[in-house]
Design a protein around this motif. Sequence first.
Motif, short mmCIF file in Angstrom:
data_model
loop_
_atom_site.label_atom_id
_atom_site.label_comp_id
_atom_site.label_asym_id
_atom_site.label_seq_id
_atom_site.Cartn_x
_atom_site.Cartn_y
_atom_site.Cartn_z
N SER A 155 -5.59 5.62 -4.60
CA SER A 155 -4.85 6.08 -5.79
C SER A 155 -4.73 5.08 -6.92
O SER A 155 -4.16 5.41 -7.97
CB SER A 155 -3.44 6.57 -5.41
OG SER A 155 -3.48 7.60 -4.45
N GLY A 156 -5.23 3.85 -6.77
CA GLY A 156 -5.07 2.84 -7.82
C GLY A 156 -5.85 3.15 -9.08
O GLY A 156 -6.82 3.92 -9.07
N PRO A 157 -5.47 2.56 -10.21
CA PRO A 157 -6.11 2.83 -11.50
C PRO A 157 -7.62 2.61 -11.47
O PRO A 157 -8.10 1.54 -11.10
CB PRO A 157 -5.44 1.83 -12.45
CG PRO A 157 -4.11 1.55 -11.82
CD PRO A 157 -4.36 1.60 -10.34
N GLY A 158 -8.36 3.66 -11.84
CA GLY A 158 -9.81 3.57 -11.93
C GLY A 158 -10.53 3.60 -10.60
O GLY A 158 -11.76 3.47 -10.56
N SER A 159 -9.81 3.78 -9.50
CA SER A 159 -10.44 3.77 -8.17
C SER A 159 -11.06 5.12 -7.85
O SER A 159 -10.88 6.10 -8.57
CB SER A 159 -9.41 3.41 -7.10
OG SER A 159 -8.42 4.42 -7.01
N GLN A 160 -11.80 5.18 -6.76
CA GLN A 160 -12.36 6.45 -6.30
C GLN A 160 -12.53 6.41 -4.79
O GLN A 160 -13.17 5.51 -4.25
CB GLN A 160 -13.71 6.73 -6.95
CG GLN A 160 -14.28 8.10 -6.60
CD GLN A 160 -15.62 8.38 -7.25
OE1 GLN A 160 -16.54 7.58 -7.16
NE2 GLN A 160 -15.72 9.52 -7.92
#
Length: 709
Positions: A495-500
């Motif tokens: 769920s972190g920013p820019g993650s996938q």
Amino acid sequence: MKKFLFTFTIAAVFQSLTAQEITLDKIYSGYYRGKGIAGITSMKNGENYLVIEQGGIAKYSYKTFQKEGNIVDGQFESYEFSDDESKILLLKESEPVYRHSFLGKFDVKDLKTGKIINLNDGKAVQEPRFSPDATKVAFIVDNNLFYQDLNSGKINQITNDGRKNSIINGLADWVYEEEFGHARQYEWTENSDAIVFVKSDESEVPEVYIPVYGKLLYPAEMRFKYPKAGEKNAMVSAQLYRLDLGKTISLDLSSFKNYYIPNVFQTTKPDEIVLITSERIQNASDVLKVNTKTGAVQKLFTETDDKWVDMDSPTLEFLEDNSFLWASERDGNRHLYWYDKEGKLKKQVTKGNWEITDYYGYNPKSKEIYVQTTEKGSINKVVSKINIENGKSQLISNAEGNNSASFSKNYNYFIETSSTAAQPYNFVLKDSNGKILKELQNNNDQLKKLQADNFAVKEFITIPNETGDQMNAWIMKPKNFDPNKKYPLFMFQYSGPGSQQVSNSWDNGNALWFNHLVQKGYIVACVDGRGTGYKGARYKKVTYMNLGKYEIEDQITAAKWLGNQPYIDKSRIGIFGWSYGGYMASLAMTKGADFFKAGIAVAPVTNWRFYDTVYTERFMRTPQENTDGYDKNSPTEFAGLLKGKFLMIHGTADDNVHFQNSMQFSEALIQNKKQFEFMAYPDKNHSIYGGNTRPQLYQKMTDFILENL
């Protein structure tokens, strides 16, 4: 003969006992381990490539596919050529420091004469780099910058003031390395007569103290500088060292954004270096040109964003005429822009509702760039070539899955590494138009073993959130799935920013463990909610100033949606995550306590006040500016809401997300009279591995799920 027969019998018994099942023992024995190709590098002629093999660094022909012998014999961890390929830098042994940095012992071999030089007299160095003319190698020892003349062997010391936890020359401090993604903070000029480097004064940065237990009578202590959100960072400056003068001058950046200096780039012009700088809030970056003869600094342009500019992996590629390509999210997706050598925008090179995810190079003959993109959907990565003058694009990789490329220097060939969620890594040699010339390596044996043990393939779906976004998701069901049966659900996320995490690619990590759980009767699912990457800047940056708020809303929405499916038992939904995912699992078990029966948080952030400046402030500003953003999304604030079964896990020597996070959350739970389980791993860092640690960890998590979900 008797020994062979005994071994075969034991193996047969093992197979018969564990057939049709993916077990933890098989996972951690390496039974399912795949094959790869290490150290792929094209040679300058564009007709040969190198790989690391058991006996040395092997040379292959792109045209004939045949091995032409070894460039160097022996065993090495990695290697790097000089620009003219007359010499090769060989890493013989290494010792990790942080995520990217390490101490290494290197040899330099002259490929024409066969002469071998022990860099720094065989003593360990950090971040060695050839000068472009191949006559010198720069490196760092004890926070000081040096270079060694390869003709005379003389070692020249450039700086003398480097001291641990005080002054660093040419090397990233902890937070720069972790959040800007690299350890080296210096660069040679193209003509090899100067080095520009970053000096960091971290003497005022607060220290972190981590006890080291080992088998000592009294614990030892690891100390390092770690700037937490809102606290002092290292004071950085840009320095120019000219070899002919033998002295260093400080570059004047006072007219520019100069709080951070994340990147130093070599250009194609002999007397020029480019710096990327920014202020603390990271919503604007200056791209600066340094004249290394005079020390003059000129701004080429400023990249701005109303939220933040990603500086952890900038794309900056200088073409033959010193014009350059730059990646930006300014139109809502990450695309490439072409600037002239003075920083004037020539044109936007790529456009569309998709993103540039990697850049491979530019072919001046065809005027084509080679890139990885999400043109075929946000869960896929494909490789294309694009003419920068007319915009014509051609897909040259598979149209689905995760595809990456290693190109020959003349761009006539490339080695494609590809996978999907159902197909392990495959290595194929192709020509410049994407035609398959030869399969180099497949992992069919790995797949056969998994299929024989009833490997469950991810199904990709989308789930709507409350604002109408379609969230990418995958779900794994048992082989004997019965739609009329109710299954417990185990959710995973980061769920972190820019993650996938929802990607059509092979997963050699948790996917095997998830298969183990599926075979125990669980359905496993993963959802990439708001804040995650590859779906455009709006989706990614909506979490600005409120990390955790929208992410947990989306995980709760996903749990409710999945719980309403006829085959899910909504009273038995669990959640798991590591690091940022552990933070989210902690929020799920508190703010989302009505929807989650059990949760596991590994190495969780529990208050963003405890995490580092560069990462946290990029998305949250400082705690002084955004008190509510920090406190109202912290699991410690909601400890009294815990209802379900909760397991928290942390390594005591975690230099990234400090053990303090779990201790603070534990205290909040204790004071709210909440029962929970806790596991500490002595002297283990953020990855929690070493010896039998991982098997024990995953067995513990498995047992917790079986007992509580």
